[in-house]
Design an enzyme around this catalytic site. Structure first.
Site: not given
Length: 512
Positions: A45, A192-193, A259, A316, A365
């Site tokens: 990103e 995204n999200e 996460y 992610e 990432q």
């Protein structure tokens, strides 16, 4: 299918009695599911120094580069056979307007990256640079479109600009900017999200938007789009239910974000390098919640898609700690220890086990951000412990998942129990069998007795990733503290395999 699933679930670590022998049976002549290479994908990103300084240094940089892209980073990623790369975000994707990133660089408008550090984004790394990077890497691009602040027309024209092989305004604009032939770009994320930084939408509202955007994202020539809808955050099964019910037949993939927060507290996540065994145990417990997420989201998807035509895309994932002291908190720069390597290996074993539904995964990432596989500092570059997990696990890419039965011993600090060993097995196109094993116990080795059925084997060799301490990590002064070495702890007698896994280790075995 249920029998295969239950046998493959060994990679999720079955509970065993304390001190029990680890027992493994692999049906090496069976297997019907393919472990897609795209499970080993990456995410980059416009955040901190992931793009600028990580990949992109510009043509005039003293850092060796090809058309502005770092040669050392490209070679390192080629060495782990990176299969795909997701870009430009992340939260940045829904404030990114692609036309700002094409044409002469000196004429591209600047913007403020409001999500990540409030720094100026000069758009010198845009569509052409990203697709050049993917060509240098030999990987497939995965582009995430702007649904949050963009328009249907904007995303539609981006697809046309990149992939149209005919006479069209966007194809002609691409040619004016120096690219005659269209690119092949299969993977497209529609937002995204969208439940969060991508618009704070309800799943019902997003479903309607997805219909519009997906309708105008067209196939040009022989470029067939694989459209990935924005999926759930963590355990939001209602989001998955709603999107599958409303647009399941219109998408090829549905994303999932999760996460691992070592402390479980987003406000104070914990240090990347300073932690004790209690926090280590808590970290692994939280990362193994991925198993439950994959199972329950898959169950919802099965209700609407029993044939499993729609892939679950974990685009992610990874460990998220506090930033390194003295760094910009908006840059999400964290170190990477042996603990992080173990987190990565456990998750990859989980993805392998559910490869009938999970078709892509992208660690967050790639460079200099979160659980990075590479860190850079000007001309310097180092490979993190997580990088070496991907180096070990590349043997599973596009291999056949082998059904197995596994009973694990226990890791029991302070009266709490967790299975000590995780394992995954595959057979590649040449017939070689590969096992990846993780011993999470930081204090003692684990003995594994295995039987490989349906095959005649002559040799076993291996590699191991471990270090003296869980907190060990590589620095620019000591870049080889944690790395891969030859493994001599496996013995083969006919089809019986005896393995002694060192404490806190990741091992890859090759059998022929």
């Amino acid at each position: 299918m249920r029998v295969l699933f239950l046998s493959c679930i060994a990679a999720l670590i079955l509970t065993g009695a304390a001190g029990a022998q680890n027992k493994l049976i692999v049906n090496a002549d069976q297997g019907s599911e393919t472990i897609s290479r795209h499970l080993y994908g990456h995410f980059s990103e416009h955040l901190g120094h992931c793009i600028y300084g990580g990949y992109w240094v510009g043509e005039d940089s003293p850092v060796p580069n090809t058309r502005g892209i770092r040669n050392d980073v490209v070679q390192a990623l080629r060495d782990i056979q990176i299969p795909n790369l997701r870009w430009p975000g992340g939260c940045f994707a829904d404030e990114y307007h692609w036309r700002d990133g094409i044409g002469p660089r000196e004429q591209r408008p600047k913007m403020v990256n409001t999500h990540w550090g409030g720094v100026v984004e000069d758009n010198s790394f845009g569509t052409h640079e990203f697709l050049d990077l993917c060509e240098q890497l030999g990987c497939e691009p995965y582009i995430c479109g702007n649904v949050g602040s963009g328009t249907v027309e904007e995303m539609s024209k981006w697809v046309e600009y990149i992939t149209s092989d005919g006479e069209s305004p966007m194809a002609n604009l691409r040619k004016q900017n120096g690219r005659e032939k269209p690119w092949k770009v299969k993977f497209w994320g529609v937002g995204n999200e969208s439940w969060g930084c991508g618009g704070n939408m309800t799943p019902e509202h997003y479903s309607d938007l997805y219909r519009r955007y997906a309708t105008y994202c067209r196939n040009y020539g022989d470029n067939q789009l694989y459209k990935i809808a924005c999926g759930a955050n963590d355990a939001d099964y209602h989001w998955t239910e709603t999107v599958m019910k409303n647009v399941g037949h219109r998408m090829q993939g549905l994303s999932l974000h999760f996460y691992t927060i070592p402390t479980g507290n987003w406000g104070k996540k914990g240090s990347a390098t300073q932690f004790d065994e209690k926090e280590y145990f808590n970290t692994l417990s939280r990362t193994l919640f991925m198993d439950e997420l994959l199972a329950k989201h898959s169950t919802v998807m099965d209700r609407y898609d029993p044939a499993k035509r729609t892939g679950l895309i974990v685009d992610e994932w990874g460990i998220w700690t506090d930033v390194e002291p003295g760094t910009n908190p908006g840059f999400l720069y964290q170190q990477n220890t042996l603990r992080d390597a173990i987190v990565a290996a456990l998750n990859l074993n989980l993805f392998n086990a559910r490869c009938d539904r999970v078709k892509m995964a992208n660690i967050a990432q790639t460079v200099n951000v979160l659980q990075a596989v590479i860190l850079t500092d000007k001309e310097k570059m180092l490979l993190t412990p997580t990088y070496w997990v991907y180096w070990l696990y590349k043997v599973h890419q596009d291999a056949t998942l082998l059904p197995l039965s596994f009973t694990s011993g226990a890791y029991e600090p302070d009266g709490r129990k967790m299975d000590a060993v995780s394992v995954s097995a595959s057979r590649d196109a040449s017939g070689k069998i590969h096992l990846t094993l993780v011993n999470i116990d930081p204090n003692g080795e684990q003995a594994v007795e295995g039987e490989l059925r349906g095959v005649t084997l002559k040799s076993v060799s291996g590699k191991v990733l471990t270090s003296a301490n869980l907190t060990d990590h590589n620095t620019f002064d000591r870049p080889e503290t944690v790395g891969v070495k030859d493994f001599k702890g496996a013995k083969l007698s006919k089809n019986t395999l005896s393995i002694r896994l060192p404490a806190k280790s990741v091992v890859m075995l090759e059998l022929e």
